[in-house]
Design a protein around this motif. Structure first.
Motif, PDB file in Angstrom:
ATOM      1  N   SER A 172       0.905  -1.423  -0.036  1.00 24.70           N
ATOM      2  CA  SER A 172      -0.057  -0.071  -0.037  1.00 24.70           C
ATOM      3  C   SER A 172       0.979   1.249   0.058  1.00 24.70           C
ATOM      4  O   SER A 172       0.825   2.169  -0.938  1.00 24.70           O
ATOM      5  CB  SER A 172      -0.866   0.067   1.268  1.00 24.70           C
ATOM      6  OG  SER A 172      -1.589   1.204   1.145  1.00 24.70           O
ATOM      7  N   ILE A 173       1.509   1.409   0.868  1.00 27.80           N
ATOM      8  CA  ILE A 173       2.680   2.597   1.036  1.00 27.80           C
ATOM      9  C   ILE A 173       3.491   2.748  -0.289  1.00 27.80           C
ATOM     10  O   ILE A 173       3.496   3.858  -0.943  1.00 27.80           O
ATOM     11  CB  ILE A 173       3.468   2.669   2.286  1.00 27.80           C
ATOM     12  CG1 ILE A 173       2.362   2.584   3.419  1.00 27.80           C
ATOM     13  CG2 ILE A 173       4.454   3.802   2.128  1.00 27.80           C
ATOM     14  CD1 ILE A 173       3.141   2.605   4.945  1.00 27.80           C
ATOM     15  N   SER A 174       4.204   1.552  -0.608  1.00 25.21           N
ATOM     16  CA  SER A 174       4.989   1.712  -1.646  1.00 25.21           C
ATOM     17  C   SER A 174       4.173   2.140  -2.676  1.00 25.21           C
ATOM     18  O   SER A 174       4.764   3.135  -3.754  1.00 25.21           O
ATOM     19  CB  SER A 174       5.446   0.461  -2.068  1.00 25.21           C
ATOM     20  OG  SER A 174       6.292   0.313  -3.135  1.00 25.21           O
ATOM     21  N   PRO A 175       2.996   1.631  -3.342  1.00 21.49           N
ATOM     22  CA  PRO A 175       2.274   1.975  -4.813  1.00 21.49           C
ATOM     23  C   PRO A 175       1.880   3.344  -4.582  1.00 21.49           C
ATOM     24  O   PRO A 175       1.739   4.184  -5.266  1.00 21.49           O
ATOM     25  CB  PRO A 175       1.267   0.779  -4.935  1.00 21.49           C
ATOM     26  CG  PRO A 175       1.137   0.258  -3.607  1.00 21.49           C
ATOM     27  CD  PRO A 175       2.329   0.382  -2.841  1.00 21.49           C
ATOM     28  N   THR A 176       1.297   3.770  -3.146  1.00 20.13           N
ATOM     29  CA  THR A 176       1.034   5.088  -3.124  1.00 20.13           C
ATOM     30  C   THR A 176       1.801   6.312  -3.072  1.00 20.13           C
ATOM     31  O   THR A 176       1.530   7.293  -3.711  1.00 20.13           O
ATOM     32  CB  THR A 176       0.233   5.349  -1.647  1.00 20.13           C
ATOM     33  OG1 THR A 176      -0.693   3.944  -1.641  1.00 20.13           O
ATOM     34  CG2 THR A 176      -0.465   6.538  -1.505  1.00 20.13           C
ATOM     35  N   PHE A 177       3.009   6.144  -2.418  1.00 18.28           N
ATOM     36  CA  PHE A 177       4.116   7.211  -2.455  1.00 18.28           C
ATOM     37  C   PHE A 177       5.215   6.992  -3.463  1.00 18.28           C
ATOM     38  O   PHE A 177       5.794   8.000  -3.892  1.00 18.28           O
ATOM     39  CB  PHE A 177       4.518   7.373  -1.143  1.00 18.28           C
ATOM     40  CG  PHE A 177       3.531   7.801  -0.126  1.00 18.28           C
ATOM     41  CD1 PHE A 177       2.839   9.171   0.031  1.00 18.28           C
ATOM     42  CD2 PHE A 177       2.771   6.861   0.978  1.00 18.28           C
ATOM     43  CE1 PHE A 177       2.058   9.369   0.877  1.00 18.28           C
ATOM     44  CE2 PHE A 177       1.814   7.256   1.924  1.00 18.28           C
ATOM     45  CZ  PHE A 177       1.272   8.403   1.732  1.00 18.28           C
ATOM     46  N   PHE A 178       5.605   5.824  -3.592  1.00 18.75           N
ATOM     47  CA  PHE A 178       6.699   5.542  -4.430  1.00 18.75           C
ATOM     48  C   PHE A 178       6.311   5.160  -5.642  1.00 18.75           C
ATOM     49  O   PHE A 178       7.223   5.011  -6.666  1.00 18.75           O
ATOM     50  CB  PHE A 178       7.675   4.389  -3.795  1.00 18.75           C
ATOM     51  CG  PHE A 178       8.014   4.643  -2.273  1.00 18.75           C
ATOM     52  CD1 PHE A 178       8.287   5.835  -2.044  1.00 18.75           C
ATOM     53  CD2 PHE A 178       8.145   3.547  -1.769  1.00 18.75           C
ATOM     54  CE1 PHE A 178       8.541   6.143  -0.432  1.00 18.75           C
ATOM     55  CE2 PHE A 178       8.282   3.907  -0.421  1.00 18.75           C
ATOM     56  CZ  PHE A 178       8.719   5.250   0.208  1.00 18.75           C
ATOM     57  N   MET A 179       5.043   4.882  -6.021  1.00 22.39           N
ATOM     58  CA  MET A 179       4.378   4.579  -7.466  1.00 22.39           C
ATOM     59  C   MET A 179       5.068   3.026  -7.880  1.00 22.39           C
ATOM     60  O   MET A 179       5.342   2.997  -9.062  1.00 22.39           O
ATOM     61  CB  MET A 179       4.518   5.579  -8.367  1.00 22.39           C
ATOM     62  CG  MET A 179       3.436   6.548  -8.057  1.00 22.39           C
ATOM     63  SD  MET A 179       3.669   8.160  -9.202  1.00 22.39           S
ATOM     64  CE  MET A 179       5.123   8.899  -8.481  1.00 22.39           C
TER      65      MET A 179
END
Length: 360
Positions: A172-179
């Protein structure tokens, strides 16, 4: 960390009207999200904004379903799996034959085409072929739920929190902020996201949620909705953040669940109606895409006009109504036979199932 020691919310497994109402809201939002896709890039500002808002809140729907499943815990049985498979197979074959009928091809000749047998095989294997991604992933979750439940019961609170943090970071955090999406689907509609949501639901059932979040659930949900919509409409693509694995989608779905959970709905007649209609949620999902495909021409040509939303809403009401009628007929024709087979399977498999998952 002090707030995390709150007592868990009661998770009585009897049907709760407020939770069943949430399931109805979730399926309506999902149906709206699927149906409004033709408003993408509309020149009409109201329609364009509606597209963004509906996608922002509609993408919370699947996560809401899995949070509910995780909170109450999936009680897996082979008989329940058979029933789920039977319903999916019925709709898969129904849509297959309806598509053949509407294609206008002459029946004697269609049996000689390779596409007929290829499509028939796909219709006969709806779960493994991924006809409905949700039910493929949900079946995997359903079959693994006994192990997930045992893991949740055995872990300490810190271990459980660690598991959720790790899953949140990568999925979740990776695709949200790091795309950087680690799943094969860039929109986050995958089994991994379901497992994450399921564990979040189990954690809340076992340890509760901070009071500050529970008391301000609706405000937090509104904040997530506005943030997603603002970024998608003014900064990036209209679907940039409206994805199942987006952190703010998950937060919004969680807060929507918390808000409905604390809602107090008690009226004998209303309770019964809500709980009964909620049993039609999955069939509505199964028929949704195909009915939209058939009925979308009634409003797609008006996507740049003010009358678009009015026509869209009328078609959505029609889609949900048709889905309920078809499922009602299916139950009349097949439910008695399915119940008998389900009981037989349950009697034969329960000892084996208990020996695998519940014996020491």
């Amino acid at each position: 960390m002090k707030d995390l020691q709150n007592t868990p919310i009661s998770n009585n497994k009897l049907r709760q009207p407020n939770i069943e109402l949430l399931r109805l809201v979730a399926i309506v939002l999902i149906s709206f999200m699927h149906g409004i896709k033709c408003a993408y890039g509309s020149e009409n500002q109201l329609n364009a904004i509606s597209f963004v808002l509906v996608n922002a809140v509609g993408n919370m729907g699947v996560t809401v379903f899995i949070l509910i499943s995780g909170y109450f815990g999936i009680q897996s049985k082979v008989s329940k799996l058979f029933r789920l498979w039977g319903i999916i197979l019925f709709y898969s074959l129904l849509l297959f034959f309806v598509s053949i009928y509407l294609s206008g091809q002459e029946l004697p000749y269609i049996f000689y085409t390779k596409s007929f047998y290829k499509d028939l095989y796909t219709a006969l294997t709806p779960i493994t072929s991924g006809t409905w991604w949700f039910f493929t992933s949900y079946t995997i979750l359903f079959m693994l739920a006994p192990l997930f439940n045992k893991a949740a019961d055995c872990m300490t609170k810190r271990q459980f929190l660690y598991l959720i943090v790790v899953l949140l970071f990568f999925y979740s955090i990776s695709p949200t902020f790091f795309m950087h999406s680690l799943s094969n689907t860039p929109n986050g509609k995958c089994t991994e996201n379901m497992i994450l949501a399921y564990f979040i639901g189990r954690y809340i059932a076992k340890y509760g949620i901070p009071d500050t979040i529970r008391h301000h659930a609706f405000s937090i949900w509104g904040g997530c909705l506005l943030l997603i919509s603002f970024i998608d409409y003014f900064i990036f693509d209209p679907l940039f953040m409206a994805k199942d694995h987006n952190l703010f989608i998950i937060m919004g779905a969680l807060c929507l669940f918390l808000y409905f959970h604390k809602s107090n709905i008690h009226h004998p007649n209303i309770d019964y109606v809500i709980c009964y209609i909620a049993t039609y949620v999955f069939p509505i999902y199964l028929l949704n895409w195909k009915l939209i495909e058939y009925l979308e021409p009634l409003y797609i040509g008006y996507n740049n006009e003010n009358s678009f939303l009015y026509r869209f809403l009328l078609v959505q009401i029609g889609i949900i109504t048709i889905s309920i009628i078809i499922e009602w007929v299916r139950r009349i024709l097949f439910d008695k036979s399915i119940h008998k087979i389900e009981k037989y399977i349950n009697d034969k498999t329960t000892p084996l199932f208990n020996n695998i998952f519940y014996s020491k």
